[in-house]
Design a protein around this motif. Structure first.
Motif, PDB file in Angstrom:
ATOM      1  N   MET A  97       8.242  -1.376   6.241  1.00 29.07           N
ATOM      2  CA  MET A  97       9.033  -2.213   5.137  1.00 29.07           C
ATOM      3  C   MET A  97       9.234  -1.795   3.761  1.00 29.07           C
ATOM      4  O   MET A  97      10.222  -1.827   3.210  1.00 29.07           O
ATOM      5  CB  MET A  97       8.365  -3.788   5.223  1.00 29.07           C
ATOM      6  CG  MET A  97       8.429  -4.499   6.249  1.00 29.07           C
ATOM      7  SD  MET A  97       7.320  -5.921   6.212  1.00 29.07           S
ATOM      8  CE  MET A  97       7.890  -6.630   4.649  1.00 29.07           C
ATOM      9  N   THR A  98       8.189  -1.203   3.238  1.00 28.64           N
ATOM     10  CA  THR A  98       8.069  -0.576   2.072  1.00 28.64           C
ATOM     11  C   THR A  98       8.583   0.930   1.648  1.00 28.64           C
ATOM     12  O   THR A  98       8.306   1.371   0.598  1.00 28.64           O
ATOM     13  CB  THR A  98       6.770  -0.866   1.477  1.00 28.64           C
ATOM     14  OG1 THR A  98       5.714  -0.086   2.111  1.00 28.64           O
ATOM     15  CG2 THR A  98       6.458  -2.342   1.501  1.00 28.64           C
ATOM     16  N   ALA A  99       8.770   1.630   3.064  1.00 26.56           N
ATOM     17  CA  ALA A  99       8.859   3.112   2.716  1.00 26.56           C
ATOM     18  C   ALA A  99      10.140   3.363   1.656  1.00 26.56           C
ATOM     19  O   ALA A  99      10.024   4.227   0.865  1.00 26.56           O
ATOM     20  CB  ALA A  99       9.339   3.659   4.128  1.00 26.56           C
ATOM     21  N   SER A 100      11.167   2.480   1.650  1.00 26.87           N
ATOM     22  CA  SER A 100      12.254   2.601   0.848  1.00 26.87           C
ATOM     23  C   SER A 100      12.354   1.952  -0.559  1.00 26.87           C
ATOM     24  O   SER A 100      13.096   2.213  -1.283  1.00 26.87           O
ATOM     25  CB  SER A 100      13.663   2.379   1.404  1.00 26.87           C
ATOM     26  OG  SER A 100      13.633   1.037   1.814  1.00 26.87           O
ATOM     27  N   LEU A 101      11.006   1.299  -0.629  1.00 27.44           N
ATOM     28  CA  LEU A 101      10.880   0.394  -1.869  1.00 27.44           C
ATOM     29  C   LEU A 101       9.638   1.013  -2.634  1.00 27.44           C
ATOM     30  O   LEU A 101       9.378  -0.064  -3.567  1.00 27.44           O
ATOM     31  CB  LEU A 101      10.734  -0.995  -1.416  1.00 27.44           C
ATOM     32  CG  LEU A 101      11.803  -1.740  -0.744  1.00 27.44           C
ATOM     33  CD1 LEU A 101      11.502  -3.081  -0.144  1.00 27.44           C
ATOM     34  CD2 LEU A 101      13.048  -1.701  -1.588  1.00 27.44           C
ATOM     35  N   ARG A 102       9.256   2.108  -2.299  1.00 29.13           N
ATOM     36  CA  ARG A 102       7.991   2.553  -3.323  1.00 29.13           C
ATOM     37  C   ARG A 102       8.339   2.586  -4.763  1.00 29.13           C
ATOM     38  O   ARG A 102       7.445   2.488  -5.554  1.00 29.13           O
ATOM     39  CB  ARG A 102       7.440   3.617  -2.599  1.00 29.13           C
ATOM     40  CG  ARG A 102       6.834   3.548  -1.362  1.00 29.13           C
ATOM     41  CD  ARG A 102       5.831   2.693  -1.335  1.00 29.13           C
ATOM     42  NE  ARG A 102       5.319   2.372   0.064  1.00 29.13           N
ATOM     43  CZ  ARG A 102       4.400   2.791   0.775  1.00 29.13           C
ATOM     44  NH1 ARG A 102       3.431   3.832   0.078  1.00 29.13           N
ATOM     45  NH2 ARG A 102       3.899   2.666   1.826  1.00 29.13           N
ATOM     46  N   TRP A 103       9.488   2.810  -5.217  1.00 31.07           N
ATOM     47  CA  TRP A 103      10.046   2.757  -6.500  1.00 31.07           C
ATOM     48  C   TRP A 103       9.874   1.324  -7.294  1.00 31.07           C
ATOM     49  O   TRP A 103      10.016   1.348  -8.440  1.00 31.07           O
ATOM     50  CB  TRP A 103      11.221   3.200  -6.629  1.00 31.07           C
ATOM     51  CG  TRP A 103      12.354   2.266  -5.900  1.00 31.07           C
ATOM     52  CD1 TRP A 103      12.865   2.860  -4.519  1.00 31.07           C
ATOM     53  CD2 TRP A 103      13.200   1.403  -6.491  1.00 31.07           C
ATOM     54  NE1 TRP A 103      13.664   1.802  -4.133  1.00 31.07           N
ATOM     55  CE2 TRP A 103      14.024   0.880  -5.522  1.00 31.07           C
ATOM     56  CE3 TRP A 103      13.518   0.808  -7.842  1.00 31.07           C
ATOM     57  CZ2 TRP A 103      14.787   0.003  -5.393  1.00 31.07           C
ATOM     58  CZ3 TRP A 103      14.180  -0.184  -7.638  1.00 31.07           C
ATOM     59  CH2 TRP A 103      15.084  -0.742  -6.867  1.00 31.07           C
TER      60      TRP A 103
END
Length: 334
Positions: free
Chosen positions: A211-217
């Motif tokens: 879920m968070t791989a692309s949202l770590r920013w």
């Protein structure tokens, strides 16, 4: 005006929560750690509904604006009719813009595809890392019954205890651990690790990472990704405490020391590590003297309120679109 005001307010709340959310999570920790399983569910669901609410912004704007058509006439007509069926405002196109409605509909889908691709790529990398580690352990470890637990035992003088997913080997301990701990402490550590396996904590972390791989920013997503493993460790600690008592578990953690002193392989220290371990002297203070609850009540209530708001926004926006898609958009010609 309401058609524009609602997405504007939602956008403001999303931005504020993205940056203020980590502080809420930290200040709510004394209460969340009392209910670690619930904390994991709230945090994971919060990130998921936050992402769905971000996608809702584009879909809400598609209800409120019109722009040049980028689709062939028949497809554009169907698109407009479906938008009209999904819109709670009754009509489409309250504001004329240069943004095509079809583009606003495509943006969330494209974002979801990109996020899924990034998450799958990362998940496959973790799975490969897990297989490599599992093969290394199975090649040298021997299967034994230790304190009534079926575990893999490594010939290593260091006190090592960790768990992999059940299919990859399950609980792993070292001969050094068996030597250093007394019988009750060993039972506490093994119960802790078995709880990771039994509770499918590795699967929870895999789903969270997807879920968070692309949202770590995004600070909120990054903080949740760091917080959830700690709450899983607390859940495993609680299982061990119920079995052997707090002093016994605290003594075992003290003898185990810090994970950084135990594991030296790069694939174990990685943020996407497949390993869950009992080591961690930082948890002893929480076991012996839990922090006060009162300062955490309001932050925890704020987190619950945000979760409710994001879930309501996601359902209110995505629900009508999903309904129209499932019914095939069978509408009378307007």
């Amino acid at each position: 005006m309401n058609a524009v005001l609602v997405p504007s307010v939602l956008a403001l709340v999303l931005v504020i929560s993205a940056f203020a959310g980590p502080r809420l999570i930290r200040t709510a920790a004394p209460l969340l750690m009392r209910v670690p399983r619930l904390a994991v569910m709230v945090l994971v669901a919060g990130v998921g509904f936050w992402a769905l609410s971000v996608a809702s912004l584009s879909l809400m704007l598609a209800w409120t604006v019109t722009g040049p058509s980028i689709l062939p006439a028949p497809a554009a007509d169907v698109c407009q009719r479906c938008l009209a069926a999904a819109s709670p405002f009754g009509t489409v196109g309250t504001i004329d813009t240069v943004i095509p409605s079809a583009l606003l509909l495509l943006l969330p889908a494209l974002g979801a595809l990109v996020a899924t691709a990034i998450g799958i790529r990362r998940s496959l990398a973790i799975r490969r890392r897990t297989r490599v580690l599992s093969r290394e352990i199975l090649a040298t470890a021997r299967l034994q019954i230790v304190s009534e637990h079926r575990v893999l035992v490594l010939d290593d003088e260091r006190p090592i205890a960790f768990s992999l997913p059940r299919r990859s080997g399950g609980v792993v301990v070292s001969t050094g651990l068996v030597t250093v701990l007394d019988a009750d402490e060993l039972a506490a550590v093994l119960t802790h690790e078995q709880e990771h396996v039994r509770g499918k904590h590795h699967l929870v972390l895999s789903l969270l990472d997807l879920m968070t791989a692309s949202l770590r920013w995004v600070p909120l997503a990054r903080d949740v990704a760091h917080a959830v493993p700690h709450y899983l460790e607390i859940a495993a600690d609680n299982a061990a405490r119920r079995q052997t008592g707090t002093p016994t578990l605290a003594g075992a953690l003290l003898k185990l020391g810090s994970p950084d002193k135990v594991f030296t392989a790069a694939h174990v220290h990685d943020t996407a590590s497949p390993v869950l371990h009992a080591a961690g002297t930082d948890r002893i203070a929480r076991l012996v003297r839990p922090p006060r609850l009162r300062p955490a009540v309001l932050p925890a209530a704020a987190l619950a309120l945000l979760l409710a708001a994001f879930s309501a926004a996601a359902v209110a926006v995505h629900g009508p679109y999903l309904s129209v898609i499932l019914t095939g958009c069978h509408l009378p010609a307007s």
